[in-house]
Design a protein around this motif. Structure first.
Motif, PDB file in Angstrom:
ATOM      1  N   ASP A  51       2.956  -2.396  14.929  1.00 30.58           N
ATOM      2  CA  ASP A  51       2.364  -2.686  13.735  1.00 30.58           C
ATOM      3  C   ASP A  51       2.766  -1.878  12.401  1.00 30.58           C
ATOM      4  OD1 ASP A  51       0.918  -4.809  14.607  1.00 30.58           O
ATOM      5  OD2 ASP A  51      -0.839  -3.287  15.256  1.00 30.58           O
ATOM      6  N   LEU A  52       3.449  -2.422  11.423  1.00 30.88           N
ATOM      7  CA  LEU A  52       3.668  -1.977  10.108  1.00 30.88           C
ATOM      8  C   LEU A  52       2.328  -1.967   9.395  1.00 30.88           C
ATOM      9  CD1 LEU A  52       5.557  -0.793   8.078  1.00 30.88           C
ATOM     10  CD2 LEU A  52       6.107  -3.387   7.183  1.00 30.88           C
ATOM     11  N   ARG A 108      -1.606   0.591   5.253  1.00 34.52           N
ATOM     12  CA  ARG A 108      -2.836  -0.096   5.221  1.00 34.52           C
ATOM     13  C   ARG A 108      -2.761  -1.476   4.812  1.00 34.52           C
ATOM     14  NH1 ARG A 108      -3.350   4.911   2.553  1.00 34.52           N
ATOM     15  NH2 ARG A 108      -4.573   6.138   3.292  1.00 34.52           N
ATOM     16  N   ALA A 109      -3.878  -2.262   5.173  1.00 39.84           N
ATOM     17  CA  ALA A 109      -4.017  -3.688   4.915  1.00 39.84           C
ATOM     18  C   ALA A 109      -3.792  -4.018   3.584  1.00 39.84           C
ATOM     19  CB  ALA A 109      -5.182  -4.348   5.382  1.00 39.84           C
ATOM     20  N   GLY A 127      -1.868  -2.384   1.679  1.00 47.75           N
ATOM     21  CA  GLY A 127      -0.279  -2.239   1.245  1.00 47.75           C
ATOM     22  C   GLY A 127      -0.031  -0.737   0.833  1.00 47.75           C
ATOM     23  N   THR A 128      -1.283  -0.125   0.942  1.00 47.35           N
ATOM     24  CA  THR A 128      -0.656   1.526   0.779  1.00 47.35           C
ATOM     25  C   THR A 128      -0.121   2.066   1.953  1.00 47.35           C
ATOM     26  OG1 THR A 128      -3.018   1.968   1.013  1.00 47.35           O
ATOM     27  CG2 THR A 128      -2.239   1.495  -1.326  1.00 47.35           C
ATOM     28  N   PRO A 129       0.636   3.052   1.647  1.00 46.11           N
ATOM     29  CA  PRO A 129       1.513   3.869   2.795  1.00 46.11           C
ATOM     30  C   PRO A 129       0.011   4.948   3.530  1.00 46.11           C
ATOM     31  CG  PRO A 129       2.295   4.609   0.644  1.00 46.11           C
ATOM     32  CD  PRO A 129       1.413   3.537   0.411  1.00 46.11           C
ATOM     33  N   LYS A 130       0.237   4.991   4.732  1.00 44.71           N
ATOM     34  CA  LYS A 130      -0.708   5.926   5.369  1.00 44.71           C
ATOM     35  C   LYS A 130       0.274   7.092   5.315  1.00 44.71           C
ATOM     36  CE  LYS A 130      -3.145   4.153   8.492  1.00 44.71           C
ATOM     37  NZ  LYS A 130      -3.531   3.110   9.728  1.00 44.71           N
TER      38      LYS A 130
END
Length: 68
Positions: free
Chosen positions: A27-28, A43-44, A46-49
């Motif tokens: 999952d991206l 994250r849902a 659109g921010t990077p984890k």
């Protein structure tokens, strides 16, 4: 969440060390509707984890070691 990044830092080198030639992250994006919804690298919203940066670094390091 930091646990995804730590999981990547542990599992990806292990798999590559076993000779696995390709690793695909399932999952991206996090999926808010699924049971296992927090395995994304992003994250849902659109921010990077932290896991995205860990994945990027691990792959870059692996590719550097493969280049003669």
């Amino acid at each position: 969440m930091l646990w995804e990044a730590e999981y990547l830092r542990t599992v990806l080198p292990f798999l590559l060390g076993l000779g696995v030639s390709r690793v695909f992250w399932f999952d991206l994006y996090d999926d808010r509707t699924a049971r296992a919804r927090f395995w994304g690298l992003v994250r849902a919203d659109g921010t990077p984890k932290p896991a995205l940066e860990a994945y990027r670094r691990l792959i870059a390091d692996h590719l550097k070691r493969q280049t003669p």
